[in-house]
Design a protein around this motif. Sequence first.
Motif, short mmCIF file in Angstrom:
data_model
loop_
_atom_site.label_atom_id
_atom_site.label_comp_id
_atom_site.label_asym_id
_atom_site.label_seq_id
_atom_site.Cartn_x
_atom_site.Cartn_y
_atom_site.Cartn_z
N ASP A 156 0.87 -1.18 0.00
CA ASP A 156 0.00 0.00 0.00
C ASP A 156 0.90 1.24 0.00
O ASP A 156 1.46 1.60 1.03
CB ASP A 156 -0.89 -0.01 1.24
CG ASP A 156 -1.71 1.28 1.37
OD1 ASP A 156 -1.79 2.04 0.37
OD2 ASP A 156 -2.26 1.52 2.47
N TYR A 177 0.80 4.27 0.44
CA TYR A 177 0.08 5.43 0.98
C TYR A 177 0.94 6.68 1.00
O TYR A 177 0.56 7.72 0.48
CB TYR A 177 -0.42 5.13 2.40
CG TYR A 177 -0.91 6.35 3.13
CD1 TYR A 177 -2.19 6.87 2.89
CD2 TYR A 177 -0.09 7.03 4.05
CE1 TYR A 177 -2.63 8.01 3.54
CE2 TYR A 177 -0.53 8.16 4.70
CZ TYR A 177 -1.80 8.65 4.44
OH TYR A 177 -2.23 9.80 5.08
N TYR A 178 2.12 6.61 1.63
CA TYR A 178 2.97 7.80 1.78
C TYR A 178 3.45 8.31 0.42
O TYR A 178 3.50 9.52 0.18
CB TYR A 178 4.15 7.48 2.70
CG TYR A 178 3.76 7.34 4.15
CD1 TYR A 178 3.34 8.44 4.89
CD2 TYR A 178 3.80 6.10 4.79
CE1 TYR A 178 2.98 8.32 6.23
CE2 TYR A 178 3.44 5.97 6.13
CZ TYR A 178 3.03 7.07 6.83
OH TYR A 178 2.66 6.95 8.16
N ARG A 228 0.44 9.99 -1.81
CA ARG A 228 0.04 11.36 -1.45
C ARG A 228 1.15 12.35 -1.79
O ARG A 228 0.87 13.49 -2.17
CB ARG A 228 -0.35 11.44 0.03
CG ARG A 228 0.78 11.41 1.03
CD ARG A 228 0.28 11.57 2.46
NE ARG A 228 1.41 11.66 3.38
CZ ARG A 228 1.27 11.77 4.71
NH1 ARG A 228 0.06 11.78 5.24
NH2 ARG A 228 2.33 11.85 5.49
N ASP A 253 6.39 2.66 3.11
CA ASP A 253 5.28 1.87 2.56
C ASP A 253 5.66 0.40 2.43
O ASP A 253 4.84 -0.50 2.66
CB ASP A 253 4.87 2.41 1.19
CG ASP A 253 4.21 3.78 1.27
OD1 ASP A 253 3.54 4.06 2.28
OD2 ASP A 253 4.37 4.56 0.31
N LEU A 268 -1.32 16.86 3.45
CA LEU A 268 -2.45 16.07 3.92
C LEU A 268 -3.68 16.22 3.05
O LEU A 268 -4.58 15.36 3.08
CB LEU A 268 -2.79 16.44 5.37
CG LEU A 268 -1.80 15.99 6.45
CD1 LEU A 268 -2.35 16.29 7.82
CD2 LEU A 268 -1.48 14.50 6.32
N ALA A 288 -4.55 13.21 0.51
CA ALA A 288 -4.85 11.85 0.96
C ALA A 288 -6.19 11.84 1.69
O ALA A 288 -6.52 12.79 2.42
CB ALA A 288 -3.75 11.34 1.89
N THR A 289 -6.98 10.81 1.48
CA THR A 289 -8.29 10.72 2.14
C THR A 289 -8.14 10.33 3.60
O THR A 289 -8.85 10.83 4.47
CB THR A 289 -9.17 9.70 1.41
OG1 THR A 289 -8.46 8.46 1.30
CG2 THR A 289 -9.52 10.20 0.01
N LEU A 290 -7.21 9.42 3.88
CA LEU A 290 -6.94 9.04 5.26
C LEU A 290 -5.84 9.92 5.84
O LEU A 290 -5.00 10.44 5.12
CB LEU A 290 -6.49 7.58 5.33
CG LEU A 290 -7.51 6.52 4.87
CD1 LEU A 290 -6.88 5.14 4.86
CD2 LEU A 290 -8.74 6.54 5.77
N LYS A 291 -5.86 10.12 7.14
CA LYS A 291 -4.84 10.91 7.81
C LYS A 291 -3.97 9.97 8.64
O LYS A 291 -4.36 9.49 9.71
CB LYS A 291 -5.49 11.97 8.73
CG LYS A 291 -6.37 12.96 7.98
CD LYS A 291 -5.56 13.81 7.02
CE LYS A 291 -6.41 14.90 6.38
NZ LYS A 291 -7.33 14.41 5.36
N ARG A 292 -2.80 9.66 8.09
CA ARG A 292 -1.83 8.81 8.79
C ARG A 292 -0.54 9.60 8.99
O ARG A 292 -0.15 10.41 8.13
CB ARG A 292 -1.55 7.54 7.99
CG ARG A 292 -2.68 6.54 8.00
CD ARG A 292 -2.43 5.42 6.99
NE ARG A 292 -1.10 4.82 7.11
CZ ARG A 292 -0.61 3.95 6.23
NH1 ARG A 292 -1.34 3.58 5.17
NH2 ARG A 292 0.61 3.46 6.39
N GLU A 352 2.97 2.58 12.79
CA GLU A 352 3.51 3.40 11.70
C GLU A 352 5.04 3.47 11.80
O GLU A 352 5.61 3.25 12.88
CB GLU A 352 2.92 4.81 11.74
CG GLU A 352 1.43 4.88 11.46
CD GLU A 352 1.08 4.59 10.01
OE1 GLU A 352 1.98 4.67 9.15
OE2 GLU A 352 -0.09 4.24 9.74
#
Length: 898
Positions: free
Chosen positions: A87, A89-90, A93, A159, A205, A208-212, A240
């Motif tokens: 994934d 993610y980082y 975004r 990731d 931020l 991205a839809t999620l806030k991680r 994380e």
Amino acid sequence: MRALDSEIAYFRIRIAQQFADQLNSSASIPEGAIRNEVVNGPFKLAGEELEEIIRELESNFTTSQKRGAAVTSDYKPWLSSRRSTIDFYYWNRLRRYYLEGGVLAPQVVATLDAVTDEVLDYIGDPENQGSWSRRGMVMGHVQSGKTTNYSALICKAADAGYKVIILLAGITNSLRSQTQERLDETFIGKKSVFQATAQTALPLLTYATLKRFPAYGTSRDQDFNKRSAGVIFSLEAHSEPMIFITKKNRGPLDSLQSWLKEQAHGDKISAPLLLIDDEADNASINTSKTPTETTAINAGIRKILNLFERSSYVGYTATPFANIFIDPDSDQQMLSNDLFPRNFIKELDPPSTYVGAARVFAEDGELRPAMVRVVDDFAQLLPLAHKRDLQPAALPPSLYIAIRVFVLALAIRTLRGQGKKHCSMMINVSRFNDVQERVLGLVYEYLHKLRNSIIVNGAVSPTKSGDPEIIELRNDFEREFKTTEFKFTDVLKAASDAAATISVVTINMKGGKLDYQQHAQDGLHVIAIGGLALSRGLTLEGLTVSYILRNTAASDTLMQMARWFGYRPGYEDMCRVYLPEPSLNHYAYIHEAIEELRAEVRRMQAIGLTPQHFGLKVRQSPTAIRITAANKMRSASSLTLAQDYSSRHVEGYSLVNDETVNRRNVELVQSFIQRVETAGTPVEKTAKALIWRDVDGPEVLDLFRKFRFADTHPDLGRISADASLLQDYIADRIPADLETWDVAVPFPVGGEAKSDILPGQSFPLRRRDSGEIDEFGAYRVTKKNRLADPDDARLALSDEQLAAAEEEKGREDGLQGDRAYSAQRSKPLLIIHFFTALGPPELAIKGPVISLSVSLPKTEVPARSRQYQVNKVYQRQLQELQPEQEDDDQMLEVSPDA
């Protein structure tokens, strides 16, 4: 002019969608297409607004970047097989932030994606079990975007499963803090502040839809501290990844190592570690004179790596010579127990918009005439060599000019709509904090005087006001900016407001900070004065004018001082660099050396060699020895050296300043030619040269053994009692590549022919008028360390060889300049140079002056190492390459709370 950010964002997305196929394939967008999109867009745009948007978008979408080359060892690809399960993610975004936020051109993001995938593949799969460690190096360019590269790598590594990320961010507080802010913006996603009542989210931020968020063990205002870290988290407390951004100082590294050791509970840490070492050639190298010992920083890094079961170390640097010289006393130790990049070396190519050494300092660099200004008026006021008690009574006249040029440049940038952009001037004239503070006072006093003159007399004609500052401003404008789109009267009006926004600060260990983020809305306009803190890693946003007086002889240090490299959209023509001529020559020299090193990576990739072969090969090069500090090689009076002169034109530009020596050299050459002709070798006379073919190599070697060059010449000077590096190179190859030679005596087409130089021959002499007597008392034929004319490298080549050389130069990865011609030779060429010299006044040689150069063919015979007991001159040259003892060196021992 109204803000156009929303319109630019709209067109950026629209154009990226419209021309996705071209952008993904690195093809160019059709000419005029961007203008057509903007003109036919939904906004009412005209005049300057329309042109500003078109300029910005064309710059954004016409930028290109190549992927660079790499050499690897023990590399097993893993990313492609795991990609579908990761994934990202980082990274996703960050990619959206770069693309949709208009931070980087789409082509650059595409290359960044591909290159960081490559490096991620090299550093190893974090899910691989067992105990393993990997070592690598990424070679970038000064101010070219290394931070952007490792920011993307950090995101992808997080990731993929790297749980602990340590970023070593230089050796100064200001650089560490700046790097922390950059990682906040690209990875963390919020301002890294401990115990804050409210977290400040950053633009990242919004993509991205999620806030991680990753955990962080350092903050913007605090390096690693065991007490804070112990309160905030433990390694086991977070799912994380965790990031630490720390200085390469003993205190923070020892504290981090101690805390990590506690987290290990007596065992090795199972979480995989990625340790990125920014400016990896600085402080990280083990410079201990005792092979069994290590320096504090080097030991600290290695101790941290050894705490982890699985670890990968990646050093980022633009000047990698010291890294390649890691532990030259032992090949085995170099490859197994230190930070040598044994697994991979990756070379990065900068985007096409990069302003670097090739464009600024190469002899054919297109920015050199407009950008570089040589200064020579500083010796009495700010000598290169001075002590901390220096009390300059005034600034050099050229520095006053540079300050005025900065004010004018800021005014022009304001008229171009860039008044709210950052705009900086750098003054780097002393390594001592005390001297920097005195220079600060003089600069502040003059800037205040200049402001007053502009306010009081700026609206009056310079001739009527008689104000000397306004007259000088007009003279500066006519000399530097007359070809811009504005008149002096308009620029002077803008200068009134522009000058009022300029602040003057010192940046060193005693204080001072360039807080560009705090001035993001209106732009920070600043004159920054410093030494060490301005010399490595620190980015001066919008750097427009640079004034540098430093006497370092180590080229990697000098190159790192070049903070003016980087990206200058919309004001490239405003940029100026003021520096002494020796520094200019040195920059040109080191540029060639670094490009040669990069070319070597490309060649070694093509033939499948490993970092081990690369390191051992480059370590043999005395060129590399001379371009890093001597203590990074553990050099003493006994040195093992070799040199590879394959496809090289080596010029004897440095001679003994003595007429007796010169006369003896002339007589040696006359005897040499007489022996050549007695042996039956006929002479060919062309319009530009005398040429003898198939001369015996031993005769040429004998000439070099007897001919005297200045001992300071790096290739031809006597490095020991009776040998030079080139002489030994020729001797090793007489039975093979260099058995027979061509010999040429070039001369100009016009001029009075001389018949008393070589028996039976008559030819005119060249002139060399720009030479100097260097600090060692040697005569340098030209200040650019050249002897030959540009066409000399073509002498004695056939039409087919000349055509092949031109084809080589035309290839993107081909050899350039003289090397392209040398590589086509089937035999080496000795060039004998006769010329008259008309200066400098201290020149003792009456003439005609004689020197030699050689154009050597490509060879596969490896360079053979020889041990030399080097002479005092060579030792002195090495001594000059010792790292500077800065006032700021005290910080290397500061506590972790500093």
